[in-house]
Design a protein around this motif. Structure first.
Motif, PDB file in Angstrom:
ATOM      1  N   THR A  80       0.892  -1.015   0.492  1.00  0.00           N
ATOM      2  CA  THR A  80      -0.011   0.020   0.025  1.00  0.00           C
ATOM      3  C   THR A  80       1.120   1.566   0.225  1.00  0.00           C
ATOM      4  OG1 THR A  80      -1.969  -1.039   0.937  1.00  0.00           O
ATOM      5  CG2 THR A  80      -1.887   1.247   1.395  1.00  0.00           C
ATOM      6  N   GLY A  81       0.849   2.212  -0.989  1.00  0.00           N
ATOM      7  CA  GLY A  81       1.861   3.691  -1.173  1.00  0.00           C
ATOM      8  C   GLY A  81       1.050   4.465   0.033  1.00  0.00           C
ATOM      9  N   LYS A  82       2.167   5.019   0.002  1.00  0.00           N
ATOM     10  CA  LYS A  82       1.673   5.883   1.311  1.00  0.00           C
ATOM     11  C   LYS A  82       0.831   7.225   0.564  1.00  0.00           C
ATOM     12  CE  LYS A  82       5.067   9.527  -0.215  1.00  0.00           C
ATOM     13  NZ  LYS A  82       5.783  10.647  -0.010  1.00  0.00           N
ATOM     14  N   PHE A  83      -0.607   7.700   1.097  1.00  0.00           N
ATOM     15  CA  PHE A  83      -1.625   8.499   1.304  1.00  0.00           C
ATOM     16  C   PHE A  83      -1.650  10.111   2.488  1.00  0.00           C
ATOM     17  CE2 PHE A  83      -3.215   5.180   4.090  1.00  0.00           C
ATOM     18  CZ  PHE A  83      -4.012   5.564   4.620  1.00  0.00           C
ATOM     19  N   ARG A  84      -2.814  10.785   1.521  1.00  0.00           N
ATOM     20  CA  ARG A  84      -2.707  11.569   3.039  1.00  0.00           C
ATOM     21  C   ARG A  84      -3.916  11.338   3.314  1.00  0.00           C
ATOM     22  NH1 ARG A  84      -1.381  16.386   4.147  1.00  0.00           N
ATOM     23  NH2 ARG A  84       0.054  16.754   2.468  1.00  0.00           N
ATOM     24  N   SER A  85      -3.456  10.716   4.890  1.00  0.00           N
ATOM     25  CA  SER A  85      -4.648  11.114   5.730  1.00  0.00           C
ATOM     26  C   SER A  85      -5.275  12.044   5.828  1.00  0.00           C
ATOM     27  CB  SER A  85      -4.320  10.359   6.777  1.00  0.00           C
ATOM     28  OG  SER A  85      -5.526  10.668   8.086  1.00  0.00           O
ATOM     29  N   VAL A  86      -4.995  13.038   6.803  1.00  0.00           N
ATOM     30  CA  VAL A  86      -5.810  14.714   6.571  1.00  0.00           C
ATOM     31  C   VAL A  86      -4.393  16.077   6.459  1.00  0.00           C
ATOM     32  CG1 VAL A  86      -6.710  13.663   8.993  1.00  0.00           C
ATOM     33  CG2 VAL A  86      -4.282  14.763   8.788  1.00  0.00           C
ATOM     34  N   ALA A  87      -5.137  17.006   6.217  1.00  0.00           N
ATOM     35  CA  ALA A  87      -3.870  18.311   5.567  1.00  0.00           C
ATOM     36  C   ALA A  87      -3.392  18.244   6.514  1.00  0.00           C
ATOM     37  CB  ALA A  87      -4.917  19.358   5.970  1.00  0.00           C
ATOM     38  N   MET A 111       0.491  12.471   6.091  1.00  0.00           N
ATOM     39  CA  MET A 111       0.732  11.471   5.461  1.00  0.00           C
ATOM     40  C   MET A 111       0.918  10.440   6.057  1.00  0.00           C
ATOM     41  SD  MET A 111       0.313  12.642   2.145  1.00  0.00           S
ATOM     42  CE  MET A 111       0.951  11.809   1.725  1.00  0.00           C
ATOM     43  N   VAL A 112       0.247   9.230   5.509  1.00  0.00           N
ATOM     44  CA  VAL A 112       0.078   8.163   6.254  1.00  0.00           C
ATOM     45  C   VAL A 112       1.599   6.883   5.426  1.00  0.00           C
ATOM     46  CG1 VAL A 112      -0.884   5.522   6.662  1.00  0.00           C
ATOM     47  CG2 VAL A 112      -1.979   7.473   7.374  1.00  0.00           C
ATOM     48  N   PRO A 113       2.551   6.829   6.061  1.00  0.00           N
ATOM     49  CA  PRO A 113       3.468   5.571   4.800  1.00  0.00           C
ATOM     50  C   PRO A 113       3.257   4.303   4.471  1.00  0.00           C
ATOM     51  CG  PRO A 113       3.956   5.503   7.353  1.00  0.00           C
ATOM     52  CD  PRO A 113       2.682   6.155   7.583  1.00  0.00           C
ATOM     53  N   SER A 114       3.637   3.904   3.563  1.00  0.00           N
ATOM     54  CA  SER A 114       3.741   3.202   2.881  1.00  0.00           C
ATOM     55  C   SER A 114       3.631   1.878   3.222  1.00  0.00           C
ATOM     56  CB  SER A 114       4.431   2.822   1.526  1.00  0.00           C
ATOM     57  OG  SER A 114       6.065   3.298   2.212  1.00  0.00           O
ATOM     58  N   SER A 115       3.366   0.331   3.485  1.00  0.00           N
ATOM     59  CA  SER A 115       2.877  -0.573   4.125  1.00  0.00           C
ATOM     60  C   SER A 115       3.573  -1.872   3.069  1.00  0.00           C
ATOM     61  CB  SER A 115       2.133  -0.894   4.481  1.00  0.00           C
ATOM     62  OG  SER A 115       1.025  -0.784   4.010  1.00  0.00           O
ATOM     63  N   ASN A 116       3.906  -2.660   3.579  1.00  0.00           N
ATOM     64  CA  ASN A 116       4.387  -4.232   3.094  1.00  0.00           C
ATOM     65  C   ASN A 116       3.884  -5.368   3.705  1.00  0.00           C
ATOM     66  OD1 ASN A 116       6.011  -3.655   0.331  1.00  0.00           O
ATOM     67  ND2 ASN A 116       6.892  -2.130   1.662  1.00  0.00           N
ATOM     68  N   VAL A 117       3.182  -6.011   3.335  1.00  0.00           N
ATOM     69  CA  VAL A 117       2.215  -6.883   4.604  1.00  0.00           C
ATOM     70  C   VAL A 117       2.186  -8.302   4.177  1.00  0.00           C
ATOM     71  CG1 VAL A 117       0.640  -7.945   5.768  1.00  0.00           C
ATOM     72  CG2 VAL A 117       1.188  -5.508   6.601  1.00  0.00           C
ATOM     73  N   LEU A 118       3.405  -9.464   4.353  1.00  0.00           N
ATOM     74  CA  LEU A 118       3.003 -10.700   3.766  1.00  0.00           C
ATOM     75  C   LEU A 118       2.041 -11.907   5.439  1.00  0.00           C
ATOM     76  CD1 LEU A 118       4.498 -13.257   2.271  1.00  0.00           C
ATOM     77  CD2 LEU A 118       5.860 -13.463   3.405  1.00  0.00           C
ATOM     78  N   ASN A 119       1.330 -12.637   3.947  1.00  0.00           N
ATOM     79  CA  ASN A 119       0.628 -13.484   4.693  1.00  0.00           C
ATOM     80  C   ASN A 119       0.962 -14.278   3.582  1.00  0.00           C
ATOM     81  OD1 ASN A 119      -0.762 -11.072   6.168  1.00  0.00           O
ATOM     82  ND2 ASN A 119      -2.201 -11.416   4.965  1.00  0.00           N
ATOM     83  N   LEU A 120       0.490 -15.723   5.311  1.00  0.00           N
ATOM     84  CA  LEU A 120       1.405 -16.990   4.259  1.00  0.00           C
ATOM     85  C   LEU A 120       0.138 -18.272   5.001  1.00  0.00           C
ATOM     86  CD1 LEU A 120       5.344 -17.988   4.818  1.00  0.00           C
ATOM     87  CD2 LEU A 120       4.141 -16.826   2.547  1.00  0.00           C
ATOM     88  N   ASN A 121       0.011 -18.984   4.206  1.00  0.00           N
ATOM     89  CA  ASN A 121      -0.594 -20.090   4.423  1.00  0.00           C
ATOM     90  C   ASN A 121      -0.271 -21.920   4.584  1.00  0.00           C
ATOM     91  OD1 ASN A 121      -3.018 -20.799   2.508  1.00  0.00           O
ATOM     92  ND2 ASN A 121      -2.539 -18.024   2.681  1.00  0.00           N
TER      93      ASN A 121
END
Length: 858
Positions: free
Chosen positions: A763-770, A790-800
């Motif tokens: 998920t790329g960074k995005f603006r949450s509020v001004a 701004m909300v920073p980008s994130s990387n999440v890995l799920n395994l099953n």
């Protein structure tokens, strides 16, 4: 319910075309995308034949990725985002950047068994169908992107999420499933399908799940009402009963009843940054925030400080849905849908996560809420004990037909939705106050002399306690029609028109005492509505029910609008669809209850959506599917939540200077924006047993024009904080990418099917509020802090790991791990640079669990 609320007609047909679903660690189905059946147009169709961008999840995908709340689906769906600022029980959706501001109607409708979810009352977030317990024993979940107002019940600008439960079948079957994992995860689920006769079938199911919270609370006042389980815990029960009765060969009656109860300590934000030395109104908020920040940092990222001993997030919801389907002839089908449901909620939550100790109280020795202050918290009003209490009745009549030649398909109908209050609901909100007992207005914060600011009189309590009660009624009616005509065997033309009438009526009672002066005011915030202020003596202490009874403000807001769809579908070959469409979307106006001007009306918003799409699937050596859609949204008169301030002096009738009204916020219609982008999804089976999926969504939003609102006569507010022209719309994610893979080992049937799967989500960074302080010269700012919203980008890995038919037995086993790398995911931002801190909600850390299911019957 009153009798006239029952006589309702609704004809709904849904437009829709679906982009192929991401793999989520499993294929969308065991076959190709050609095998997936959806109901996006209120009839069963192949996924690849529906001209709408849609993402589909089946039950296996939901289970294998440990999705327990509907909010978790947003991880895997480009274009779909959630706002869970008020906890997982009170989630609302955003699709393609169309966000729901506080206390407005939903931009995304959630539908269960073709019926929109029960509303909340508007006193706080809640309702609209996004709570826990809805994601078991489903046929699939369908996420429809873009306005769906032509054929679906409640008008919305963002889209719709369809939950399709499994209907009773004609075989005796069922299963029992248990789940366990870290954070003391325990769950049980069971389903039983019983064909009592050839014409009468019953399906019963239930689920219970509990898990300790992932947020460690280091405050000394307790985790909340439900014990030392941490913040963000789960504890819910849900039950479902379905009955299909074939009354005649041409007449089917299908009834679904659901009940859910969920209770948790809730989730609160965490201090993300603190700026020591920052003062606000002479108070060193920055130092106090920094002290909290340092304490929490010592215990790791998933640490918060809770200042409400009775923190909670609780919902109770039930709903009965009845669908009567009459096959009137070979060419005409009539459906009558009736539903009644009730939603009740309780919310006590700190909104900023601030835990500022009184300077003379050492950390760890605090024993009372009067020793800890913060910026704002919301609490149940003692005169109702519910923050949400609403019933919803829906009636719909659909008539669907097809010509003898099969070239013309049409639907017409009418819709009605009546949502009545179940008594009063309400909240009490404390701002800049330390409260030992907010019900009794026992709120203050005495501070040491070196912290005293001019005019504060030794107390860090700006006297801002709001008591609010409301009763809200929604009435929504619509008629519509839609038809598709095959001009040739390859070219189809579709047109639909809907007209909707909406009305909201609210009775609001507000009481705003100023603790330091011993004065209360009706209305918001300093006596706009009913009275200029009355002194409260020692013989008339807070709270006083008769004061509330004198503070009524009853208003209503009507809105109406046409919505439509015009589209062309072209199929040059069987497994290739190219489509183009123009859709008008509309969201009703309403009343911003508890806003600064008491009950402030705001108008409807509308959007024109233009979309081009391609959907392709193929067989052969490497079978798969590829779907892509591009869209452009022209969005006008949008409903924005804007901050308002009282910067100019106000006087009463005698010329006396009135107290300054504290900063607040209100829903206003302002300006226009564009939202454009594309979504692409690819699914492949490169060799036997291997399944790959890639899904990407790109969104670019831009505020084109802003119009400053005018304030109502007598309002104390004179200044509004507007975002900047050219800025993106808050909470619109510009980039989301999911990559999934699953491989089934080539083992003999006697061993069973063992599948290893995983999904990576970016998920790329995005603006949450001004940004509160974009420059150092911004009034009230201690320094420039660009990008703070701004909300920073994130990387999440799920395994099953899934082992079905273990040893050839009717037993399935699974192991799942979410957020394998312990990524710290920030969900939103509270930007308070001017007051010395930033805070935000955190997503879940790494969690694991095991699941064992026993199946019986055919």
């Amino acid at each position: 319910m009153k009798l006239h609320h029952r006589r309702i007609l609704l004809a709904a047909t849904a437009l829709g075309g679906f982009a192929a679903a991401p793999a989520m660690g499993q294929s969308v189905a065991q076959g190709s995308a050609n095998d997936i059946i959806v109901t996006a147009q209120r009839i069963e169709q192949r996924l690849q034949d529906v001209p709408i961008s849609v993402t589909v999840f089946n039950q296996d995908q939901i289970d294998n990725n440990a999705v327990s709340n509907i909010k978790d689906l947003a991880q895997y769906t480009p274009g779909l985002q959630v706002n869970n600022r008020y906890g997982a029980d009170s989630t609302n959706f955003s699709i393609r950047g169309f966000t729901q501001e506080q206390r407005t109607t939903a931009t995304v409708g959630v539908y269960f068994a073709d019926v929109v979810a029960p509303r909340g009352s508007g006193a706080s977030f809640g309702g609209d169908g996004a709570g826990p317990g809805a994601l078991f024993d489903l046929q699939n979940v369908q996420v429809l992107k873009g306005p769906q107002g032509t054929l679906f019940g409640r008008n919305s600008t963002g889209g719709a999420v369809l939950l399709v439960p499994k209907k009773p079948t004609d075989v005796l079957e069922g299963y029992v499933e248990g789940t366990a994992g870290d954070y003391d995860l325990l769950g049980v689920q069971a389903v039983l399908n019983i064909p009592l006769a050839d014409t009468f079938k019953v399906r019963l199911g239930g689920e219970h799940k509990e898990r300790d919270g992932y947020l460690r609370n280091i405050g000394n006042l307790g985790d909340g009402r439900y014990g030392s389980k941490g913040m963000g815990n789960l504890d819910y029960w849900t039950f479902r009963a379905s009955v299909v009765a074939d009354l005649t060969p041409d007449l089917e009656n299908y009834t679904v009843a659901t009940y859910t109860k969920s209770k948790s300590n809730g989730t609160i934000p965490k201090i993300l940054d603190a700026y020591a030395g920052v003062l606000s109104s002479g108070i060193p908020f920055g130092d106090m925030a920094d002290a909290q920040y340092q304490r929490e940092a010592a215990y790791g990222p998933w640490t918060v400080s809770n200042r409400l001993p009775d923190s909670q997030s609780t919902i109770e919801q039930w709903q009965i849905i009845n669908k009567l389907t009459w096959q009137a002839s070979d060419n005409i089908t009539v459906k009558n849908i009736l539903s009644y449901g009730e939603f009740r909620g309780k919310t006590n939550l700190d909104l900023f996560g601030t835990y500022f100790l009184r300077p003379d109280v050492p950390y760890g020795t605090e024993t009372s809420g009067s020793q800890v202050t913060g910026f704002a918290f919301t609490h149940i009003n003692p005169y109702t004990r519910l923050t949400n209490a609403q019933s919803t009745f829906v009636g719909e009549l659909q008539v669907q037909g097809v010509s003898d030649s099969g070239r013309l398909n049409w639907q017409v109908g009418a819709y009605s939705e009546i949502s009545d209050p179940l008594g009063k609901s309400g909240v009490q909100t404390a701002t800049f106050s330390a409260c030992n007992d907010i019900d009794a207005y026992d709120c203050s914060f005495q501070i040491l002399p070196d912290y005293i600011a001019p005019g504060v009189n030794g107390y860090f309590s700006f006297g801002s306690i709001n008591g609010q009660l409301s009763k809200t009624k929604f009435e929504d009616y619509a008629v519509y029609g839609q038809a598709s005509y095959d001009i040739t065997d390859q070219l189809k033309f579709t047109a639909g028109l809907r007209y909707t009438w909406d009305k909201q009526t609210t009775d609001v009672q507000q009481l705003r005492p100023r603790l330091a002066q011993g004065i209360y005011f009706c209305g918001s915030p300093i006596g706009v509505s009913n009275t200029s202020g009355t002194t409260v003596t020692a013989t008339t202490p807070f709270p006083i029910s008769t004061i509330y009874n004198g503070c009524h403000d009853i208003q209503s807001k009507k809105s109406k609008a046409p919505t439509w769809l015009v589209g062309l579908d072209y199929k040059p070959m069987e497994d290739l669809l190219i489509y183009a469409k123009w859709t008008r979307g509309y969201r009703q106006g309403g009343l911003s209850i508890f806003s600064p001007d008491t009950t402030q009306p705001y108008d409807k918003e509308k959007v024109d959506t233009y979309e081009l799409g391609l959907k392709a699937s193929w067989r052969g050596v490497v079978p798969g599917s590829f779907n892509i859609s591009g869209f452009y949204n022209d969005f006008t008169n949008q409903q924005l939540l804007l901050g308002v301030q009282d910067l100019l002096p106000n006087y009463d009738e005698d010329g006396n200077l009135l107290p300054v009204a504290p900063p607040s916020a209100s829903i206003v219609n302002s300006g226009s924006s564009t939202l454009q982008g594309f979504e692409a999804e690819l699914n492949l089976r490169p060799f036997d047993g291997m399944r790959l999926g890639v899904a990407y969504g790109y969104l670019k939003t831009k505020i084109k024009e802003l119009v400053a609102p005018t304030f109502a006569p007598g309002s104390p507010y004179d200044t509004v904080t507007l975002p900047n022209v050219g800025d993106p719309i808050p909470n619109a994610q510009p980039h989301k990418l999911t990559v999934s893979a699953a491989y089934t080992l080539p083992l003999p049937e006697s061993v069973g099917d063992i599948t290893l799967g995983g999904t990576w989500i970016y998920t790329g960074k995005f603006r949450s509020v001004a940004d509160g302080c974009p420059t150092a010269t911004t009034p009230g700012c201690p320094f420039a802090n660009p990008g703070a919203g701004m909300v920073p980008s994130s990387n999440v890995l799920n395994l099953n790991l899934n082992w079905n038919n273990v040893g050839g037995m009717p037993v399935d086993a699974a192991l799942f791990v979410t957020n394998v790398t312990k990524e710290v995911v920030i969900l939103n931002i509270n930007e308070n640079t001017a007051r010395g801190f930033r805070s935000g909600l955190l997503g879940e850390p790494r969690m694991w669990g095991v699941r064992l299911k026993y199946r019986f019957g055919q």
